[in-house]
Design a protein around this motif. Structure first.
Motif, PDB file in Angstrom:
ATOM      1  N   UNK A  25      -4.499  58.295  30.752  1.00  0.00           N
ATOM      2  CA  UNK A  25      -5.528  57.728  31.618  1.00  0.00           C
ATOM      3  C   UNK A  25      -5.931  58.748  32.668  1.00  0.00           C
ATOM      4  N   UNK A  26      -7.222  58.978  32.812  1.00  0.00           N
ATOM      5  CA  UNK A  26      -7.731  59.911  33.818  1.00  0.00           C
ATOM      6  C   UNK A  26      -7.459  59.347  35.206  1.00  0.00           C
ATOM      7  N   UNK A  27      -6.879  60.161  36.090  1.00  0.00           N
ATOM      8  CA  UNK A  27      -6.541  59.680  37.428  1.00  0.00           C
ATOM      9  C   UNK A  27      -7.780  59.469  38.288  1.00  0.00           C
ATOM     10  N   UNK A  28      -8.913  60.056  37.887  1.00  0.00           N
ATOM     11  CA  UNK A  28     -10.137  59.921  38.679  1.00  0.00           C
ATOM     12  C   UNK A  28     -11.033  58.787  38.189  1.00  0.00           C
ATOM     13  N   UNK A  29     -11.196  58.647  36.907  1.00  0.00           N
ATOM     14  CA  UNK A  29     -12.146  57.672  36.363  1.00  0.00           C
ATOM     15  C   UNK A  29     -11.485  56.473  35.711  1.00  0.00           C
ATOM     16  N   UNK A  71     -15.179  67.440  38.924  1.00  0.00           N
ATOM     17  CA  UNK A  71     -13.857  67.798  39.442  1.00  0.00           C
ATOM     18  C   UNK A  71     -13.981  68.501  40.786  1.00  0.00           C
ATOM     19  N   UNK A  72     -14.920  69.439  40.891  1.00  0.00           N
ATOM     20  CA  UNK A  72     -15.124  70.146  42.157  1.00  0.00           C
ATOM     21  C   UNK A  72     -15.567  69.185  43.259  1.00  0.00           C
ATOM     22  N   UNK A  73     -16.444  68.245  42.905  1.00  0.00           N
ATOM     23  CA  UNK A  73     -16.917  67.284  43.894  1.00  0.00           C
ATOM     24  C   UNK A  73     -15.781  66.392  44.369  1.00  0.00           C
ATOM     25  N   UNK A  74     -14.962  65.916  43.439  1.00  0.00           N
ATOM     26  CA  UNK A  74     -13.831  65.063  43.805  1.00  0.00           C
ATOM     27  C   UNK A  74     -12.821  65.827  44.654  1.00  0.00           C
ATOM     28  N   UNK A  75     -12.647  67.092  44.362  1.00  0.00           N
ATOM     29  CA  UNK A  75     -11.710  67.906  45.137  1.00  0.00           C
ATOM     30  C   UNK A  75     -12.235  68.146  46.543  1.00  0.00           C
ATOM     31  N   UNK A  80      -9.598  63.857  44.647  1.00  0.00           N
ATOM     32  CA  UNK A  80      -8.647  64.357  43.660  1.00  0.00           C
ATOM     33  C   UNK A  80      -7.237  64.388  44.240  1.00  0.00           C
ATOM     34  N   UNK A  81      -7.114  64.881  45.455  1.00  0.00           N
ATOM     35  CA  UNK A  81      -5.789  64.941  46.083  1.00  0.00           C
ATOM     36  C   UNK A  81      -5.203  63.542  46.238  1.00  0.00           C
ATOM     37  N   UNK A  82      -6.034  62.592  46.661  1.00  0.00           N
ATOM     38  CA  UNK A  82      -5.557  61.223  46.822  1.00  0.00           C
ATOM     39  C   UNK A  82      -5.115  60.616  45.503  1.00  0.00           C
ATOM     40  N   UNK A  83      -5.899  60.841  44.445  1.00  0.00           N
ATOM     41  CA  UNK A  83      -5.565  60.288  43.138  1.00  0.00           C
ATOM     42  C   UNK A  83      -4.268  60.889  42.608  1.00  0.00           C
ATOM     43  N   UNK A  84      -4.094  62.196  42.812  1.00  0.00           N
ATOM     44  CA  UNK A  84      -2.879  62.852  42.338  1.00  0.00           C
ATOM     45  C   UNK A  84      -1.661  62.437  43.157  1.00  0.00           C
ATOM     46  N   UNK A  85      -1.851  62.264  44.456  1.00  0.00           N
ATOM     47  CA  UNK A  85      -0.734  61.815  45.298  1.00  0.00           C
ATOM     48  C   UNK A  85      -0.258  60.433  44.864  1.00  0.00           C
ATOM     49  N   UNK A  86      -1.195  59.558  44.503  1.00  0.00           N
ATOM     50  CA  UNK A  86      -0.811  58.224  44.033  1.00  0.00           C
ATOM     51  C   UNK A  86      -0.136  58.309  42.667  1.00  0.00           C
ATOM     52  N   UNK A  87      -0.665  59.179  41.801  1.00  0.00           N
ATOM     53  CA  UNK A  87      -0.096  59.299  40.465  1.00  0.00           C
ATOM     54  C   UNK A  87       1.318  59.866  40.500  1.00  0.00           C
ATOM     55  N   UNK A  92       0.900  66.335  47.544  1.00  0.00           N
ATOM     56  CA  UNK A  92       0.515  67.415  46.638  1.00  0.00           C
ATOM     57  C   UNK A  92      -0.410  68.390  47.355  1.00  0.00           C
ATOM     58  N   UNK A  93      -0.451  69.601  46.855  1.00  0.00           N
ATOM     59  CA  UNK A  93      -1.385  70.619  47.327  1.00  0.00           C
ATOM     60  C   UNK A  93      -2.309  70.979  46.184  1.00  0.00           C
ATOM     61  N   UNK A  94      -3.605  70.773  46.408  1.00  0.00           N
ATOM     62  CA  UNK A  94      -4.589  71.046  45.361  1.00  0.00           C
ATOM     63  C   UNK A  94      -5.440  72.241  45.787  1.00  0.00           C
ATOM     64  N   UNK A  95      -5.435  73.335  45.061  1.00  0.00           N
ATOM     65  CA  UNK A  95      -6.225  74.500  45.448  1.00  0.00           C
ATOM     66  C   UNK A  95      -7.724  74.213  45.400  1.00  0.00           C
ATOM     67  N   UNK A  96      -8.454  74.811  46.321  1.00  0.00           N
ATOM     68  CA  UNK A  96      -9.904  74.603  46.353  1.00  0.00           C
ATOM     69  C   UNK A  96     -10.561  75.095  45.074  1.00  0.00           C
ATOM     70  N   UNK A  97      -9.949  76.075  44.426  1.00  0.00           N
ATOM     71  CA  UNK A  97     -10.543  76.672  43.232  1.00  0.00           C
ATOM     72  C   UNK A  97     -10.004  76.071  41.937  1.00  0.00           C
TER      73      UNK A  97
END
Length: 242
Positions: A25-29, A71-75, A80-87, A92-97
């Motif tokens: 399951x995609x963590x964003x959608x 993905x860039x917009x969500x980041x 993206x960080x919020x979705x990954x932290x919940x997952x 978590x640390x998500x690089x800008x790139x």
């Protein structure tokens, strides 16, 4: 023939022996798909997140189904960080790139795949050789460099249709996302504009690699001519993560 145990059934195999691909399951959608349709993001020991497009990194991972722009917009918005932290249930640390990193990883995976198939003699190049093979029904996948001439593409596409492309689910060849210089470099050959895969398994592998790359950078179009090859996944331990 190896004996088949009746004590347990592999998680990706049904009772009648037919394999299937468990969904992620995609963590964003929250869209679902197999591991070959989605992209894995791996969690490092230090809490950093990095793309794992081959899905081989140890430890936990989460899955995304979006293209680079989304993905860039969500980041950028912190989604993206919020979705990954919940997952991951941790900071978590998500690089800008991360979008650029994912694109580069998918690109490299596709180039590596083409190089391996070239070394295994599973593909041919040269317009005349490709046309003969296409007309004779030997081509399983046709690929054109992004800067290939329109007339040349149409001629080979027509030859492939005459050789049974539509029976394989295609009406035209795939467009390689970059020009002939990159395609040539991947194959270790000079001035490669058109290639044809003549082995069915090799064609499926190349189609899959090119589809993942193309659909990440331009999800609304993909690599003209077909859908990604499906593959076999592993059991999902936690929805959206593993």
């Amino acid at each position: 023939m190896p004996r088949r145990t009746l004590l347990r059934n592999p998680s990706n195999e049904t009772a009648d022996g037919v394999k299937h691909s468990p969904e992620r399951t995609c963590v964003l959608t929250r869209r679902k798909g197999t591991r070959d349709q989605l992209i894995r993001l791996a969690l490092g020991p230090d809490g950093s997140v990095a793309p794992d497009v081959r899905a081989r990194a140890p430890g936990r991972g989460a899955w995304i189904s979006v293209g680079r722009a989304d993905l860039d917009a969500a980041n950028a918005k912190g989604k993206l960080k919020g979705a990954l932290a919940r997952a991951f249930k941790s900071e978590v640390t998500v690089p800008a790139e991360i979008g650029a990193q994912t694109e580069q990883a998918l690109r490299q995976a596709a180039l590596d795949r083409l190089g391996m198939e070239a070394k295994a003699s599973n593909l041919i190049n040269g317009a005349d050789r490709v046309e003969i093979a296409a007309r004779s029904g030997k081509v399983r996948l046709l690929v054109h460099a992004a800067d290939a001439g329109e007339d040349g593409r149409k001629k080979l596409d027509q030859a492939w249709r005459m050789g049974g492309a539509e029976d394989l689910g295609f009406r035209q060849g795939l467009i390689f996302p970059e020009d002939r210089s990159i395609l040539s470099m991947a194959l270790g050959r000079e001035n490669v504009v058109h290639i044809a895969l003549t082995d069915a398994a090799a064609a499926a592998r190349v189609l899959h690699a090119l589809s993942r790359w193309s659909q990440f950078i331009a999800p609304e179009t993909g690599p003209g001519g077909g859908d990604p090859a499906s593959g076999t996944g592993l059991t999902e331990e936690v929805e959206g993560t593993e």
